[in-house]
Design a protein around this motif. Sequence first.
Motif, PDB file in Angstrom:
ATOM      1  N   LYS A  22       0.840  -1.203   0.000  1.00  0.00           N
ATOM      2  CA  LYS A  22       0.000   0.000   0.000  1.00  0.00           C
ATOM      3  C   LYS A  22       0.877   1.255   0.000  1.00  0.00           C
ATOM      4  CE  LYS A  22      -4.004   1.855   2.373  1.00  0.00           C
ATOM      5  NZ  LYS A  22      -4.668   1.980   3.662  1.00  0.00           N
ATOM      6  N   TYR A  23       1.890   1.262   0.843  1.00  0.00           N
ATOM      7  CA  TYR A  23       2.799   2.416   0.923  1.00  0.00           C
ATOM      8  C   TYR A  23       3.468   2.675  -0.423  1.00  0.00           C
ATOM      9  CZ  TYR A  23       6.869   5.205   2.217  1.00  0.00           C
ATOM     10  OH  TYR A  23       7.827   6.183   2.259  1.00  0.00           O
ATOM     11  N   LEU A  24       3.815   1.604  -1.132  1.00  0.00           N
ATOM     12  CA  LEU A  24       4.503   1.742  -2.425  1.00  0.00           C
ATOM     13  C   LEU A  24       3.508   1.916  -3.579  1.00  0.00           C
ATOM     14  CD1 LEU A  24       7.177  -1.092  -1.991  1.00  0.00           C
ATOM     15  CD2 LEU A  24       7.524   1.361  -1.636  1.00  0.00           C
ATOM     16  N   GLY A  25       2.218   1.757  -3.271  1.00  0.00           N
ATOM     17  CA  GLY A  25       1.207   1.897  -4.321  1.00  0.00           C
ATOM     18  C   GLY A  25       1.216   0.741  -5.307  1.00  0.00           C
ATOM     19  N   LYS A  26       1.612  -0.435  -4.823  1.00  0.00           N
ATOM     20  CA  LYS A  26       1.632  -1.611  -5.690  1.00  0.00           C
ATOM     21  C   LYS A  26       0.548  -2.600  -5.253  1.00  0.00           C
ATOM     22  CE  LYS A  26       4.999  -0.420  -8.404  1.00  0.00           C
ATOM     23  NZ  LYS A  26       4.580   0.070  -9.747  1.00  0.00           N
TER      24      LYS A  26
ATOM     25  N   THR B 160       5.762  11.251  -3.214  1.00  0.00           N
ATOM     26  CA  THR B 160       5.499  10.109  -2.349  1.00  0.00           C
ATOM     27  C   THR B 160       6.165   8.867  -2.944  1.00  0.00           C
ATOM     28  OG1 THR B 160       3.501   9.476  -3.534  1.00  0.00           O
ATOM     29  CG2 THR B 160       3.243  11.046  -1.716  1.00  0.00           C
TER      30      THR B 160
ATOM     31  N   GLU C 131       4.664   6.206  -3.571  1.00  0.00           N
ATOM     32  CA  GLU C 131       3.708   5.753  -4.577  1.00  0.00           C
ATOM     33  C   GLU C 131       3.938   6.457  -5.918  1.00  0.00           C
ATOM     34  OE1 GLU C 131      -0.264   5.814  -3.059  1.00  0.00           O
ATOM     35  OE2 GLU C 131      -1.131   5.208  -4.984  1.00  0.00           O
ATOM     36  N   GLU C 132       4.186   7.754  -5.867  1.00  0.00           N
ATOM     37  CA  GLU C 132       4.430   8.505  -7.111  1.00  0.00           C
ATOM     38  C   GLU C 132       5.696   8.021  -7.820  1.00  0.00           C
ATOM     39  OE1 GLU C 132       2.378  12.856  -6.212  1.00  0.00           O
ATOM     40  OE2 GLU C 132       4.213  12.330  -5.146  1.00  0.00           O
TER      41      GLU C 132
ATOM     42  N   CYS D 219       7.159   5.041  -7.415  1.00  0.00           N
ATOM     43  CA  CYS D 219       6.980   3.630  -7.800  1.00  0.00           C
ATOM     44  C   CYS D 219       6.036   3.470  -8.995  1.00  0.00           C
ATOM     45  CB  CYS D 219       6.480   2.812  -6.616  1.00  0.00           C
ATOM     46  SG  CYS D 219       7.714   2.672  -5.317  1.00  0.00           S
ATOM     47  N   SER D 220       5.162   4.427  -9.201  1.00  0.00           N
ATOM     48  CA  SER D 220       4.228   4.313 -10.332  1.00  0.00           C
ATOM     49  C   SER D 220       4.981   4.348 -11.665  1.00  0.00           C
ATOM     50  CB  SER D 220       3.186   5.438 -10.277  1.00  0.00           C
ATOM     51  OG  SER D 220       3.803   6.680 -10.578  1.00  0.00           O
TER      52      SER D 220
END
Lengths: 367, 367
Positions: free
Chosen positions: B60-64, B192, B194-195, B197-198
């Motif tokens: 979740k933290y990594l947006g995966k 972030t 997430e940004e 890692c996207s």
Amino acid sequence: MNQENPLLEAFKETEYQIPGHGKRDISVLKEALETIDGQLESDVYGNGKVIEDFQEKIAKYLGKESSVFFPSGTMAQQIALRIWCDQKSLQKVAYHPLCHLEIHEEDGLKKLHGIEPILLADKERVITLKDVVNMKEEISCLLLELPQREIGGQLPEYEELAAISNYCRDKGIKLHLDGARLFEILPFYQKTAEEICSLFDSVYVSFYKGIGGIAGAILAGPKDFTDESKVWKRRHGGDLISLYPYIISANYYFDQRVNKMEQYYEEAKELAALYNQCYCVKTVPLEPVSNMFHVYFTVPKNELEPILRELYNETGIGLTGSLREVSNSECYFEVNIGDQYTKIPSERLKKVFFSLDKRLRESRIQV
Amino acid sequence: MNQENPLLEAFKETEYQIPGHGKRDISVLKEALETIDGQLESDVYGNGKVIEDFQEKIAKYLGKESSVFFPSGTMAQQIALRIWCDQKSLQKVAYHPLCHLEIHEEDGLKKLHGIEPILLADKERVITLKDVVNMKEEISCLLLELPQREIGGQLPEYEELAAISNYCRDKGIKLHLDGARLFEILPFYQKTAEEICSLFDSVYVSFYKGIGGIAGAILAGPKDFTDESKVWKRRHGGDLISLYPYIISANYYFDQRVNKMEQYYEEAKELAALYNQCYCVKTVPLEPVSNMFHVYFTVPKNELEPILRELYNETGIGLTGSLREVSNSECYFEVNIGDQYTKIPSERLKKVFFSLDKRLRESRIQV
């Protein structure tokens, strides 16, 4: 109640459990760490007092020149076989059809190391000298697992073992010991670990079976072999910056339990006899040769499960948390004796088996 | 005194050390475990609350979509590249010449997975879009390490990164992030996790660099990718019965430090400026872009060592425990800012650099 696994749930809720050393919870690590000063320095990528001392201690115990701590036996054993294969430039080994590498490692040996295994012996029995002599293909290494776990922990006689060792030495075949349960078989052979290991070129032992640590393994052998294994350990991603949580617990529980294997063995024989007195029940081996055995029921799994759950509820004693189906009419489970067994009051234990026998008889008559 | 490594010994004996979070001793694990109830059940071969909760939290933290805990980044990254290569049936990847897989893993990627790496960019700089576009060979996956550790932790601009990501998507090249120090670069990018890692198909993060855990890594990506990585984890011998000592400490120190990365980054800039004021000293990068940088001295290693030892004895503050030789006239060391830096009284810190500068000037005049 856990609807997905009601037998396991009922097992966990019992007051006493027959197999094992107790719950695999965080307190196992906490207890081991309590004995250690917080200032003790971490190992760093395979170096440092905490790892070097333990490697030296276990090498000495096994009578080998050198040893290396690994996070897992899966890693240690693939690497052992790879080194022996590379040394002979022949990527072929032989082992039992129910060898850990064949059935539990997702073909790592083949897919990572390109090593082809020859399967020796039938699934139901251990490898004999005859199997090895009759093998048509040339191999670099023969792996023997003592005891053969997936068939209830069976063992060859010591003389057979020594004869296989001699034959392999004559033929230039390296002999590797899958000693995941080496400590556990010494009382049966009435030999030291060093005496058994002297028959083998390389040895793997585990610290979370009879020893009851958190995880981790040792690979032992000649110094040039263990040096090369460290290079492969790094390649596998097993040369962690710190392995001390496993090493400290391995060392702590090794000291606590390595001399209790005779007790576990005697208790396993006693317990197997209790099972064998029950209707439709037979252990394999009939008389255990270590702290482990399998318990077979000629009862369908889905019929046995509620019988066991009711038994646990009635007696407060758990026999197993899981059953494996053999066929529509047969199932089994594995028993490993540890520290739990001796805690159970003997009159309560007898009551469990009296009740189990009764329940099995009644259920079979109804059918 | 440890005669083999007198600089490290002198460093350890100082009252304050500038880099890091503190001694890597057993108390690091003990502290994390104190927060945990002993009854918490162990993870078992990748299953159980302790591992599943953490994997979910970090995914979740990594947006995966999904993530898997690994004992090491070495294992996680080889496996990531293997999966992407197998998917394209092309065993070729590209990465920096000083990539961890190229210089620290004993060629595991080649020897275990048969994957051929294409080395992009010069050793002194990070990979640019131009390097990727000009690449003549077809590849399955490009690995980018952010920051590029072996050159002091350098970063491309965000726009360059986004352009590389777009190019790879267009060309059907999977993009993998070596994010061993991902948390540490977020303040520079002002993005972030997430940004960042996207931009990538798969991501590895480590829990014993800026986070300061014991060991361990997470590999994140789409669910089918992480599912396949679990099979390879078992093949590598990384699917340990229990990984909780690493998971519990990773989780504990993640919560404690993930929001301190901005502080470490600001402190790294401050400290680099102090170094750059000294005679014969230059940091790479000149202004850090994370919590790390390298400090270069145009002084021979064997001349600098006694200067540093005397400095440590005089001031009670340690700069580094080891020096790496670049040439006969140059050497360097790496700095990672952690919890230690802020504990040092600022007047004492200034005094160290005043004294270092003075000692370096005097030593160079004598020559």
